[in-house]
Design an enzyme around this catalytic site. Sequence first.
Site, mmCIF file in Angstrom:
data_model
loop_
_atom_site.group_PDB
_atom_site.id
_atom_site.type_symbol
_atom_site.label_atom_id
_atom_site.label_comp_id
_atom_site.label_asym_id
_atom_site.label_seq_id
_atom_site.Cartn_x
_atom_site.Cartn_y
_atom_site.Cartn_z
ATOM 1 N N GLU A 116 -16.201 9.187 21.058
ATOM 2 C CA GLU A 116 -16.800 8.567 22.241
ATOM 3 C C GLU A 116 -16.368 7.107 22.390
ATOM 4 O OE1 GLU A 116 -18.303 10.975 20.638
ATOM 5 O OE2 GLU A 116 -18.570 12.275 22.374
ATOM 6 N N ARG B 128 19.612 10.887 -3.137
ATOM 7 C CA ARG B 128 20.553 11.982 -2.861
ATOM 8 C C ARG B 128 21.678 11.527 -1.923
ATOM 9 N NH1 ARG B 128 17.399 17.232 -4.000
ATOM 10 N NH2 ARG B 128 16.911 16.748 -6.175
ATOM 11 N N GLY C 261 5.642 -2.064 3.659
ATOM 12 C CA GLY C 261 5.161 -2.587 4.935
ATOM 13 C C GLY C 261 5.762 -3.939 5.265
ATOM 14 N N ASP C 262 5.145 -4.648 6.205
ATOM 15 C CA ASP C 262 5.760 -5.896 6.669
ATOM 16 C C ASP C 262 5.802 -6.971 5.587
ATOM 17 O OD1 ASP C 262 3.039 -5.975 6.816
ATOM 18 O OD2 ASP C 262 2.944 -7.050 8.723
ATOM 19 N N MET D 219 -9.089 3.018 7.859
ATOM 20 C CA MET D 219 -8.267 1.885 7.415
ATOM 21 C C MET D 219 -7.579 1.206 8.595
ATOM 22 S SD MET D 219 -6.536 2.649 3.764
ATOM 23 C CE MET D 219 -7.433 2.194 2.275
ATOM 24 N N ARG E 32 -6.539 -2.996 8.522
ATOM 25 C CA ARG E 32 -7.066 -4.370 8.453
ATOM 26 C C ARG E 32 -6.623 -5.156 9.668
ATOM 27 N NH1 ARG E 32 -5.709 -6.617 2.873
ATOM 28 N NH2 ARG E 32 -7.144 -5.050 2.100
ATOM 29 N N THR F 120 4.144 2.781 5.516
ATOM 30 C CA THR F 120 2.741 2.341 5.544
ATOM 31 C C THR F 120 1.962 3.260 6.474
ATOM 32 O OG1 THR F 120 1.214 0.648 6.374
ATOM 33 C CG2 THR F 120 3.432 0.549 7.236
ATOM 34 N N ARG G 194 -4.917 7.387 2.252
ATOM 35 C CA ARG G 194 -3.552 7.073 1.804
ATOM 36 C C ARG G 194 -2.951 8.196 0.966
ATOM 37 N NH1 ARG G 194 -3.940 0.849 0.750
ATOM 38 N NH2 ARG G 194 -3.661 1.305 -1.447
ATOM 39 N N GLY H 96 0.837 -1.206 0.000
ATOM 40 C CA GLY H 96 0.000 0.000 0.000
ATOM 41 C C GLY H 96 0.866 1.248 0.000
ATOM 42 N N ARG I 177 1.013 -5.038 -5.534
ATOM 43 C CA ARG I 177 1.037 -6.269 -4.743
ATOM 44 C C ARG I 177 1.406 -7.338 -5.769
ATOM 45 N NH1 ARG I 177 -0.816 -4.217 0.437
ATOM 46 N NH2 ARG I 177 -2.489 -2.759 0.052
ATOM 47 N N ASP J 284 2.298 -0.178 11.679
ATOM 48 C CA ASP J 284 2.250 -1.499 12.319
ATOM 49 C C ASP J 284 3.509 -2.333 12.078
ATOM 50 O OD1 ASP J 284 1.871 -1.907 9.621
ATOM 51 O OD2 ASP J 284 0.263 -3.370 9.851
ATOM 52 N N ASP K 161 -0.371 2.366 8.255
ATOM 53 C CA ASP K 161 -0.890 1.575 9.381
ATOM 54 C C ASP K 161 -0.059 1.679 10.668
ATOM 55 O OD1 ASP K 161 -2.959 0.751 7.817
ATOM 56 O OD2 ASP K 161 -2.112 -1.195 7.324
HETATM 57 P P1 ADP Z 1 2.882 -4.329 2.737
HETATM 58 O O1 ADP Z 1 4.307 -4.344 2.341
HETATM 59 O O2 ADP Z 1 2.290 -2.948 2.733
HETATM 60 O O3 ADP Z 1 2.629 -5.094 4.013
HETATM 61 P P2 ADP Z 1 1.841 -6.602 1.242
HETATM 62 O O4 ADP Z 1 1.621 -7.449 2.431
HETATM 63 O O5 ADP Z 1 0.820 -6.612 0.155
HETATM 64 O O6 ADP Z 1 2.037 -5.057 1.596
HETATM 65 O O7 ADP Z 1 3.258 -7.050 0.606
HETATM 66 C C1 ADP Z 1 3.762 -6.364 -0.503
HETATM 67 C C2 ADP Z 1 4.469 -7.333 -1.418
HETATM 68 O O8 ADP Z 1 5.583 -7.915 -0.737
HETATM 69 C C3 ADP Z 1 3.647 -8.519 -1.863
HETATM 70 O O9 ADP Z 1 2.763 -8.221 -2.903
HETATM 71 C C4 ADP Z 1 4.760 -9.464 -2.328
HETATM 72 O O10 ADP Z 1 5.244 -9.073 -3.573
HETATM 73 C C5 ADP Z 1 5.837 -9.210 -1.278
HETATM 74 N N1 ADP Z 1 5.759 -10.226 -0.223
HETATM 75 C C6 ADP Z 1 4.834 -10.339 0.749
HETATM 76 N N2 ADP Z 1 5.052 -11.436 1.504
HETATM 77 C C7 ADP Z 1 6.149 -12.048 0.988
HETATM 78 C C8 ADP Z 1 6.885 -13.246 1.319
HETATM 79 N N3 ADP Z 1 6.524 -14.043 2.332
HETATM 80 N N4 ADP Z 1 7.967 -13.542 0.574
HETATM 81 C C9 ADP Z 1 8.349 -12.761 -0.454
HETATM 82 N N5 ADP Z 1 7.679 -11.626 -0.810
HETATM 83 C C10 ADP Z 1 6.610 -11.269 -0.117
HETATM 84 O O1 F6P Z 2 -1.811 0.535 3.336
HETATM 85 C C1 F6P Z 2 -2.323 -0.245 4.340
HETATM 86 C C2 F6P Z 2 -3.780 -0.455 4.098
HETATM 87 O O2 F6P Z 2 -4.333 0.783 3.918
HETATM 88 C C3 F6P Z 2 -4.527 -1.197 5.176
HETATM 89 O O3 F6P Z 2 -4.927 -0.432 6.262
HETATM 90 C C4 F6P Z 2 -5.704 -1.751 4.432
HETATM 91 O O4 F6P Z 2 -6.162 -2.884 5.062
HETATM 92 C C5 F6P Z 2 -5.120 -2.037 3.096
HETATM 93 O O5 F6P Z 2 -3.997 -1.192 2.937
HETATM 94 C C6 F6P Z 2 -6.081 -1.849 1.969
HETATM 95 O O6 F6P Z 2 -5.386 -1.762 0.765
HETATM 96 P P1 F6P Z 2 -6.001 -2.087 -0.657
HETATM 97 O O7 F6P Z 2 -7.351 -1.504 -0.668
HETATM 98 O O8 F6P Z 2 -5.074 -1.407 -1.580
HETATM 99 O O9 F6P Z 2 -5.991 -3.557 -0.772
#
Ligand code: ADP
Ligand code: F6P
Length: 319
Positions: free
Chosen positions: A187, A25, A102-103, A169, A171, A125, A252, A11, A72, A129, A127
């Site tokens: 509240e 840079r 992100g993660d 947002m 998840r 991200t 976002r 994202g 993704r 997180d 989030d």
């Molecule tokens: P975010 O990085 O925001 O958490 P995603 O979870 O969609 O978003 O991960 C982004 C991309 O990272 C995925 O579409 C994929 O290409 C790669 N990725 C995610 N998990 C793995 C994994 N276990 N091994 C290798 N690549 C991964």
């Molecule tokens: O970027 C993180 C995030 O906004 C999450 O909070 C949400 O669950 C997800 O991405 C939704 O992303 P998309 O609609 O692009 O699948």
Amino acid sequence: MKKIAVLTSGGDAPGMNAAIRSVVRKANYHGVEVMGIYRGFEGFIEGNMELLDLGSVGGIIQRGGTKLFSSRCPEFKEEKYQLQGIAKMSEANVEGLVVIGGDGSYRGASALTKLGFPSVGVPGTIDNDIPGTEYTIGFDTALNTVVESIDKIRDTATSHENSFIVEVMGRDAGDLALWAGLAAGAESILIPEEPFDLDDIIDRMRRGEARGKKHSIIIVAEGVMSGGELARILKEKAGIHTRVSVLGHMQRGGSPSARDRVLAGRLGARAVEVLLEGGRGRAVGIKNHQVIDYDLEEAFKMKHTAEVSLYTLSKELSI
Ligand code: ADP
Ligand code: F6P
């Protein structure tokens, strides 16, 4: 290293452009060239990239989204595609990678490092997180967007004496809902990390009504349930009518806040230093206002948790 690459993945988040600028840079400052890979790991597999020079990252520090596009790319979880990408990088003499995401993106960076291609993660991200760092790039901007939206909703809520549910947002993570709820004086706040008590939510609304309050604002993170679902439950269980506002992807977008730009500048630059110092499979982050770096594997062992004290405080302040 003489040449590295940078990509944005998952994202998008406001401040990713500022991070790309910082990577380019800082690397150029050390005499290292940077290739910008398009569409995250999808572009990595295809070798879809071009040289980013000093000028090519001019005028982007204030822009939301990501100049390099994001995607993704589920197939990147398969080793054969990771190896295919590494081969493309070798052909172009690219020796290391900065992954802004992100993660999930960190998993990709870790897989590449294990296959011998040094990669470093930069937390991007909305989030907030990612384990190991207190803040991620984009969170502050998104938080301000949400708070500004709730302030506006509050105006109409008061005028029409309506209660509102605002779906934000998140998840798997409740930071955005939690911080926005505290900042906007909601509240009730529902986040994925904490169980919620429907009777308490209803009680708060009724107590407020009895005190002459004209409206209530309830914030729900999308990972708990949809705003529409919560509205239906409140209606069925307590006969309470609410209006629902789903903020969606506007959260976002937008120009990054000063705080996110500074964070992006610091973390992007540090990621380059880590690569040049020989760091492998590491992530950069911020802790107690200091830039840190740590092992990606460490991050995977930790779990991001919501700050429970904020949750408790929000309940105490919104009596
Ligand atoms: P975010 O990085 O925001 O958490 P995603 O979870 O969609 O978003 O991960 C982004 C991309 O990272 C995925 O579409 C994929 O290409 C790669 N990725 C995610 N998990 C793995 C994994 N276990 N091994 C290798 N690549 C991964
Ligand atoms: O970027 C993180 C995030 O906004 C999450 O909070 C949400 O669950 C997800 O991405 C939704 O992303 P998309 O609609 O692009 O699948």
